[in-house]
Design a protein around this motif. Structure first.
Motif, PDB file in Angstrom:
ATOM      1  N   PHE A   1      41.532 -40.915 -28.232  1.00 22.10           N
ATOM      2  CA  PHE A   1      42.528 -41.897 -28.651  1.00 22.10           C
ATOM      3  C   PHE A   1      42.960 -42.790 -27.485  1.00 22.10           C
ATOM      4  N   ALA A   2      43.071 -42.206 -26.280  1.00 23.00           N
ATOM      5  CA  ALA A   2      43.427 -43.020 -25.118  1.00 23.00           C
ATOM      6  C   ALA A   2      42.322 -44.023 -24.806  1.00 23.00           C
ATOM      7  N   GLY A   3      41.071 -43.641 -25.018  1.00 27.47           N
ATOM      8  CA  GLY A   3      39.973 -44.573 -24.796  1.00 27.47           C
ATOM      9  C   GLY A   3      39.978 -45.717 -25.796  1.00 27.47           C
ATOM     10  N   ILE A   4      40.275 -45.406 -27.068  1.00 27.86           N
ATOM     11  CA  ILE A   4      40.337 -46.457 -28.083  1.00 27.86           C
ATOM     12  C   ILE A   4      41.484 -47.415 -27.774  1.00 27.86           C
TER      13      ILE A   4
ATOM     14  N   ASP B   1      48.435 -38.522 -20.066  1.00 26.86           N
ATOM     15  CA  ASP B   1      49.617 -38.012 -20.773  1.00 26.86           C
ATOM     16  C   ASP B   1      49.573 -36.510 -20.993  1.00 26.86           C
ATOM     17  N   GLY B   2      48.508 -35.846 -20.520  1.00 30.55           N
ATOM     18  CA  GLY B   2      48.413 -34.397 -20.658  1.00 30.55           C
ATOM     19  C   GLY B   2      47.892 -33.925 -21.989  1.00 30.55           C
ATOM     20  N   LYS B   3      47.513 -34.866 -22.872  1.00 30.80           N
ATOM     21  CA  LYS B   3      47.050 -34.490 -24.205  1.00 30.80           C
ATOM     22  C   LYS B   3      45.533 -34.425 -24.295  1.00 30.80           C
ATOM     23  N   GLY B   4      44.816 -34.702 -23.207  1.00 29.88           N
ATOM     24  CA  GLY B   4      43.368 -34.618 -23.221  1.00 29.88           C
ATOM     25  C   GLY B   4      42.921 -33.201 -23.466  1.00 29.88           C
ATOM     26  N   SER B   5      41.817 -33.030 -24.158  1.00 27.60           N
ATOM     27  CA  SER B   5      41.400 -31.708 -24.603  1.00 27.60           C
ATOM     28  C   SER B   5      40.505 -30.985 -23.615  1.00 27.60           C
ATOM     29  N   ARG B   6      40.120 -31.626 -22.491  1.00 28.28           N
ATOM     30  CA  ARG B   6      39.203 -31.040 -21.504  1.00 28.28           C
ATOM     31  C   ARG B   6      37.854 -30.656 -22.121  1.00 28.28           C
TER      32      ARG B   6
ATOM     33  N   MET C   1      42.154 -44.221 -36.531  1.00 25.22           N
ATOM     34  CA  MET C   1      41.699 -44.450 -35.163  1.00 25.22           C
ATOM     35  C   MET C   1      42.851 -44.432 -34.169  1.00 25.22           C
ATOM     36  N   THR C   2      44.088 -44.504 -34.646  1.00 19.13           N
ATOM     37  CA  THR C   2      45.261 -44.414 -33.765  1.00 19.13           C
ATOM     38  C   THR C   2      45.833 -43.012 -33.708  1.00 19.13           C
TER      39      THR C   2
END
Length: 451
Positions: free
Chosen positions: A406-409, A370-375, A427-428
């Protein structure tokens, strides 16, 4: 007669020209692609930028024959030069040719600090992950009693809802006078093209840490301050150096600490003081910072499962007087005249229910890609606070690592590994907490997390 130089503590003007052959000029421009360089040239040639980015045109007292030996003869007019760069956009070519035309032709007399700032911002737009940002919350301080002679530091006023009034020119004057009086720097404000924030670029040419006798670009540093709209936060980037000067790391840390100490002072007013508190949120994804700490959009307070109501297409909301349609009503049950599906196995029902629970808790957020990953490795810690005297409890510590926690959870919920119905809201992501401790089943804020 030789030029006379006068020391000054004022801000460097945007009209100050830097020699086109200066290595720093080539280094800033060479980072851009050919397409970005041509776009930048057309921006420089805009009528509104002519006072600060005027090109070298054919002088009135010269003929075109006088420049026959030039690799890039000057254009006769501004319109002709605009047409030339427009034609270059439609043709193929190398970036080196465009750079040579900049430095040996149309801007042979030098580039202004304003032009270099535009080039730097163009690189930031082309490479949005090039800067590492840290989010800080602007918190009001309790007013000090005039009769109080103690030297205790001011206390944060947790009940106050006051936020500073921000005016760019006033802020710059205060920042230069109170924070960076001995620094030769250029300041440039610009609106971000796609995000609701105001960018301040600080380009430091010389500072008190310099030991050289002359001002050079070697070791010059660039730092950004980002002010999101309608939000009590400020985002600060790490200072980046143009050269590899010795001691650059220590000087960058000193400059960073100086800005963190000076920004709230520049925002403060008599009887209205502020401080910066770290939110422990550090990322290269500026869009994610806006989603978590920005205020000028519907997603600021609608994270997790509440995000479905932040969509502009959704007309119904829990705030409406008419009860909204539950987000999952179209997926569950046999209502609405839909044909009931045949019997399924228990495993299939469990998988379907886990996905529905994940959708209810996370909404449209926390999706892979979704492009929200922090790298970077994001972390979240949880512990039960230790043991009690009457009942033994184990000490548990969890650390989540990854580019998008959050995507992993969410994926763990969808696969039934985590119970999505009993999972706490932090956690969400719906509580806006990135770092905290869990004690007695509740999340506790940590150093300005806002909880």
């Amino acid at each position: 007669m030789p030029l006379i130089t006068i020391p000054t503590t004022a801000r460097l003007p945007s009209s100050l020209r830097i020699d086109a052959q200066n290595p720093a000029v080539s280094k800033i421009l060479s980072r851009l692609s050919r397409a970005s360089l041509l776009t930048l040239a057309l921006d420089w040639l805009d009528e509104d930028n002519q006072s600060l980015a005027a090109p070298f045109l054919l002088p009135d007292d010269h003929d075109e024959d006088d420049y026959d030996d030039d690799a890039f003869p000057p254009a006769p007019s501004l319109d002709a030069l605009r047409q030339l760069y427009t034609d270059l956009q439609a043709r193929k070519g190398s970036k080196r040719d465009v750079l040579d035309r900049f430095l040996e032709g149309d801007w042979r007399h030098g580039l202004t600090l304003y032009q270099l700032a535009m080039a730097d911002l163009q690189y930031l737009h082309d490479h949005p992950l090039s800067q590492k940002w840290a989010a800080y919350r602007i918190t009001p301080l309790s007013p000090r009693d005039p009769s109080d002679d103690t030297t205790d530091p001011p206390v944060v006023d947790k009940t106050s809802l006051v936020i500073p009034r921000f005016h760019p020119s006033t802020f710059l004057s205060a920042l230069q006078a109170r924070v960076l009086p001995d620094v030769k720097a250029h300041y440039n404000f610009d609106r971000h093209r796609t995000l609701p924030l105001l960018l301040l670029r600080i380009f430091i040419l010389d500072s008190p840490y310099n030991t050289t006798t002359t001002t050079t670009f070697f070791g010059a540093r660039t730092v950004y301050l980002a002010f999101p709209d309608a939000s009590p936060h400020v985002f600060v980037s790490r200072p980046q150096s143009l050269g590899g000067a010795a001691g650059a790391g220590a000087e960058s840390k000193s400059l960073h600490a100086l800005l963190l100490d000076g920004v709230p002072k520049a925002l403060s007013r008599p009887r209205q003081r502020f401080a910066l508190r770290s939110t422990k949120l550090v990322t290269r994804n500026l869009e994610e910072l806006i989603a978590r700490k920005g205020g000028a959009q519907r997603t600021g307070a609608a994270a997790g499962g509440w995000g479905v109501y932040a969509d502009e297409k959704v007309r119904e909301s829990p705030l409406e007087t008419v009860l909204p349609t539950p987000p999952l009503s179209e997926d569950g049950g046999d209502s609405g005249g839909r044909k009931r599906e045949g019997p399924t196995s228990g495993e299939e029902r469990a998988v379907k229910r886990a996905r529905l629970v994940a959708r209810a808790r996370f909404g449209g957020s926390a999706r892979v890609g979704d492009g929200k990953g922090s790298r970077r490795e994001a972390e979240g810690d949880g512990d039960d606070g230790g043991t009690s005297t009457d009942k033994w409890r184990p000490y548990v510590r969890l650390t989540f690592h990854g580019t998008h926690v959050f995507a992993g959870i969410r994926q763990l919920v969808e696969h039934g590994i985590i119970d999505g119905e009993r999972m706490p809201g932090w956690m969400t992501g719906e509580e806006g907490v990135t770092v905290g401790a869990v004690r007695d089943g509740r999340i506790r804020g940590f150093r300005g997390s806002g909880v």
